[in-house]
Design an enzyme around this catalytic site. Structure first.
Site, PDB file in Angstrom:
ATOM      1  N   HIS A 178     -36.648   7.647   4.787  1.00  0.00           N
ATOM      2  CA  HIS A 178     -37.382   8.174   6.090  1.00  0.00           C
ATOM      3  C   HIS A 178     -36.597   8.251   6.962  1.00  0.00           C
ATOM      4  CE1 HIS A 178     -36.507   3.613   5.631  1.00  0.00           C
ATOM      5  NE2 HIS A 178     -36.438   3.682   6.862  1.00  0.00           N
ATOM      6  N   ASP A 182     -34.262   1.757   3.367  1.00  0.00           N
ATOM      7  CA  ASP A 182     -33.759   0.500   3.743  1.00  0.00           C
ATOM      8  C   ASP A 182     -33.295  -0.283   2.769  1.00  0.00           C
ATOM      9  OD1 ASP A 182     -34.639   1.205   6.331  1.00  0.00           O
ATOM     10  OD2 ASP A 182     -36.652   0.152   6.084  1.00  0.00           O
ATOM     11  N   HIS A 235     -32.393   7.636   5.754  1.00  0.00           N
ATOM     12  CA  HIS A 235     -31.673   6.798   5.063  1.00  0.00           C
ATOM     13  C   HIS A 235     -32.862   5.960   4.297  1.00  0.00           C
ATOM     14  CE1 HIS A 235     -33.644   4.712   8.486  1.00  0.00           C
ATOM     15  NE2 HIS A 235     -33.686   3.591   7.809  1.00  0.00           N
ATOM     16  N   ARG A 243     -40.716   6.271  22.217  1.00  0.00           N
ATOM     17  CA  ARG A 243     -41.324   5.580  20.818  1.00  0.00           C
ATOM     18  C   ARG A 243     -40.777   4.111  21.202  1.00  0.00           C
ATOM     19  NH1 ARG A 243     -43.050   6.227  15.566  1.00  0.00           N
ATOM     20  NH2 ARG A 243     -41.765   4.815  14.185  1.00  0.00           N
TER      21      ARG A 243
HETATM   22  C1  LIG Z   1     -25.103   3.182   9.042  1.00  0.00           C
HETATM   23  C2  LIG Z   1     -25.868   1.809   8.654  1.00  0.00           C
HETATM   24  C3  LIG Z   1     -26.883   1.210   9.589  1.00  0.00           C
HETATM   25  C4  LIG Z   1     -27.144   0.079   8.727  1.00  0.00           C
HETATM   26  C5  LIG Z   1     -26.118  -0.094   8.145  1.00  0.00           C
HETATM   27  C6  LIG Z   1     -25.370   1.100   7.487  1.00  0.00           C
HETATM   28  O1  LIG Z   1     -24.174   1.085   7.366  1.00  0.00           O
HETATM   29  C7  LIG Z   1     -26.293   1.635   6.494  1.00  0.00           C
HETATM   30  C8  LIG Z   1     -27.618   0.871   6.297  1.00  0.00           C
HETATM   31  C9  LIG Z   1     -28.290   0.872   7.803  1.00  0.00           C
HETATM   32  C10 LIG Z   1     -29.643   0.039   7.979  1.00  0.00           C
HETATM   33  C11 LIG Z   1     -30.817   0.656   7.936  1.00  0.00           C
HETATM   34  C12 LIG Z   1     -31.869  -0.381   7.958  1.00  0.00           C
HETATM   35  C13 LIG Z   1     -31.908  -1.154   8.972  1.00  0.00           C
HETATM   36  O2  LIG Z   1     -32.218  -0.571  10.333  1.00  0.00           O
HETATM   37  C14 LIG Z   1     -30.410  -1.918   9.000  1.00  0.00           C
HETATM   38  C15 LIG Z   1     -30.465  -2.871  10.040  1.00  0.00           C
HETATM   39  C16 LIG Z   1     -29.870  -2.112   7.782  1.00  0.00           C
HETATM   40  O3  LIG Z   1     -29.821  -3.415   7.196  1.00  0.00           O
HETATM   41  O4  LIG Z   1     -29.640  -1.115   6.986  1.00  0.00           O
HETATM   42  C17 LIG Z   1     -29.538  -0.764   9.579  1.00  0.00           C
HETATM   43  C18 LIG Z   1     -28.049  -0.947   9.653  1.00  0.00           C
HETATM   44  C19 LIG Z   1     -27.691  -1.040  11.051  1.00  0.00           C
HETATM   45  O5  LIG Z   1     -28.112  -0.491  11.866  1.00  0.00           O
HETATM   46  O6  LIG Z   1     -26.839  -2.129  11.288  1.00  0.00           O
HETATM   47  O1  LIG Z   2     -37.684   3.305  14.507  1.00  0.00           O
HETATM   48  C1  LIG Z   2     -38.384   3.575  13.619  1.00  0.00           C
HETATM   49  O2  LIG Z   2     -39.483   4.000  13.675  1.00  0.00           O
HETATM   50  C2  LIG Z   2     -37.780   3.528  12.062  1.00  0.00           C
HETATM   51  C3  LIG Z   2     -36.133   3.035  12.157  1.00  0.00           C
HETATM   52  C4  LIG Z   2     -35.745   2.611  10.866  1.00  0.00           C
HETATM   53  O3  LIG Z   2     -36.215   3.317   9.888  1.00  0.00           O
HETATM   54  C5  LIG Z   2     -35.047   1.646  10.799  1.00  0.00           C
HETATM   55  O4  LIG Z   2     -34.568   0.897  11.938  1.00  0.00           O
HETATM   56  O5  LIG Z   2     -34.337   1.000   9.727  1.00  0.00           O
HETATM   57 FE   LIG Z   3     -35.348   2.237   8.088  1.00  0.00          FE
END
Ligand SMILES: C=C1C[C@]23C[C@@]1(O)CC[C@H]2[C@@]12CC[C@H](O)[C@@](C)(C(=O)O1)[C@H]2[C@@H]3C(=O)O
Ligand SMILES: O=C(O)CCC(=O)C(=O)O
Ligand SMILES: [Fe+2]
Length: 337
Positions: free
Chosen positions: A266, A211, A209, A276
């Site tokens: 990443h 961020d 994904h 981890r």
């Molecule tokens: C599948 C998902 C988890 C996420 C929200 C989403 O719909 C798409 C983006 C995901 C992500 C990736 C970065 C962060 O870890 C996170 C908190 C964010 O802001 O976007 C996660 C979301 C999540 O885990 O709730």
């Molecule tokens: O846990 C990690 O090292 C990366 C996880 C990550 O990319 C995320 O939480 O958005």
């Molecule tokens: Fe991430």
């Protein structure tokens, strides 16, 4: 100066380094930015343009804060499932296990996700834990978060300085306002039971994904598994370094720089043996913030805007309706006439 981790005997050009990884030699392409160097601003900009990812050393971050938070987090994650589930489900904040987001993504990971405001985390954020553990954990979290916010702000100011744009806080103010939307995440990737280890070679801990926010500041223990995608789409393992921070450019920073900085794709692929633990700060803008390429960058370069204007609230809503691996920026791109 940008240096290479595990420097190869001969210096690889970045063009070479982007070729698919044939051996471990090219795993060392991660740019390292020494924050005590006078060149750090220029080095950060180069790394954000080339990969959208870099490692930070000589950051001056108090190591005792990291050690204390790691101890508290591991104590929490080693508790029984019943105990931990009291902090869930993650909607999106709280304790989550294997389910990531709301749209069916799964990973071999358990986590705690917290909302960060300008105030310390309130007692309610860990009220599912007994005392004195709850207070000890919360204090460790608050102290770490205060310091990591400062580091994120410094990095964003160096980005503006390195790009020669004014004011110096044009990026950092986005994540430092009272209403800025910030999160903090603790991810724990437990070792896998033996019978599962025999069944497949590697397992997705956290699927690929980008961020969505502006900046992510990641620190992990000395376990491998974190990988980044380079320009040709091949995956490069990032050698762990528990004393450094790893920085991801997020989608919104890609937009604000009109694509000059890359939001890095990443993932975490675990071998199932090494546990981890990672701690990540995500800095985003206030919900009502209108986001688009910075006008002074467009003016200077004469480039057309590659993105439509939108608010962070709109983008976040779309992001939370997407799957982890989706390209979340494509609906916000301007089509070429
Ligand atoms: C599948 C998902 C988890 C996420 C929200 C989403 O719909 C798409 C983006 C995901 C992500 C990736 C970065 C962060 O870890 C996170 C908190 C964010 O802001 O976007 C996660 C979301 C999540 O885990 O709730
Ligand atoms: O846990 C990690 O090292 C990366 C996880 C990550 O990319 C995320 O939480 O958005
Ligand atoms: Fe991430």
């Amino acid at each position: 100066m940008v240096v290479l981790t595990n420097p190869p005997t001969e210096q690889l050009s970045l063009v070479d380094a982007y070729k698919p990884i044939a051996n471990a030699r090219v795993a060392g392409i991660v740019p390292v930015v020494d924050l005590s160097s006078p060149n750090s601003a220029a080095d950060i900009v180069r790394a954000c343009e080339e990969l959208g990812f870099f490692k930070v050393t000589n950051h001056g971050f108090p190591s005792d804060l990291t050690a204390r938070l790691e101890t508290e987090a591991l104590r929490f994650f080693s508790a029984g499932e019943d105990e931990k589930e009291k902090g869930g489900p993650a909607l999106p904040f709280g304790y989550g296990n294997k389910r990531i987001g709301y749209n069916g993504d799964m990973g071999w990971v358990e986590y705690l996700l917290f909302e960060i405001t300008s105030q310390p985390l309130p007692p309610a954020s860990l009220d599912f834990l007994d005392e004195p553990s709850a207070t000890r954990f919360r204090v460790a979290l608050n102290e770490y978060i205060t310091a990591v916010k400062r580091l994120a702000c410094e990095l964003l100011e160096l980005m503006a300085e390195g790009m020669g744009i004014q004011p110096r806080d044009c990026f950092s103010k986005m994540v430092m306002q009272e209403e800025s939307d910030r999160m903090f995440r603790l991810n724990h990737y437990p070792p896998r039971p033996q019978q599962q280890l025999n069944s497949s070679l590697s397992l997705t801990g956290f699927g690929e994904h980008t961020d969505p926010q502006i900046i992510s500041v990641l620190r992990s223990n000395n376990s491998s598994g974190f990988q980044i995608a380079v320009r040709d789409g091949s995956w490069v393992p990032v050698p762990p370094d528990q004393d450094s921070f790893f920085i991801n450019v997020g989608d919104i920073l890609q937009v604000m720089t009109n694509g000059r900085f890359r939001s890095v794709r990443h993932r975490v692929e675990s071998n199932g043996c090494e546990p981890r633990l990672s701690m990540i700060y995500f800095g985003g803008p206030p919900p009502s913030q209108v986001v688009g390429p910075l006008p002074q960058l467009l003016l200077r370069s004469g480039d057309r805007s590659r993105y439509k204007e939108f608010t962070w609230a709109d983008y976040k809503k779309a992001a939370y309706n997407s799957k982890l691996a989706d390209n979340r920026l494509s609906p916000f791109e301007n089509t070429v006439a």
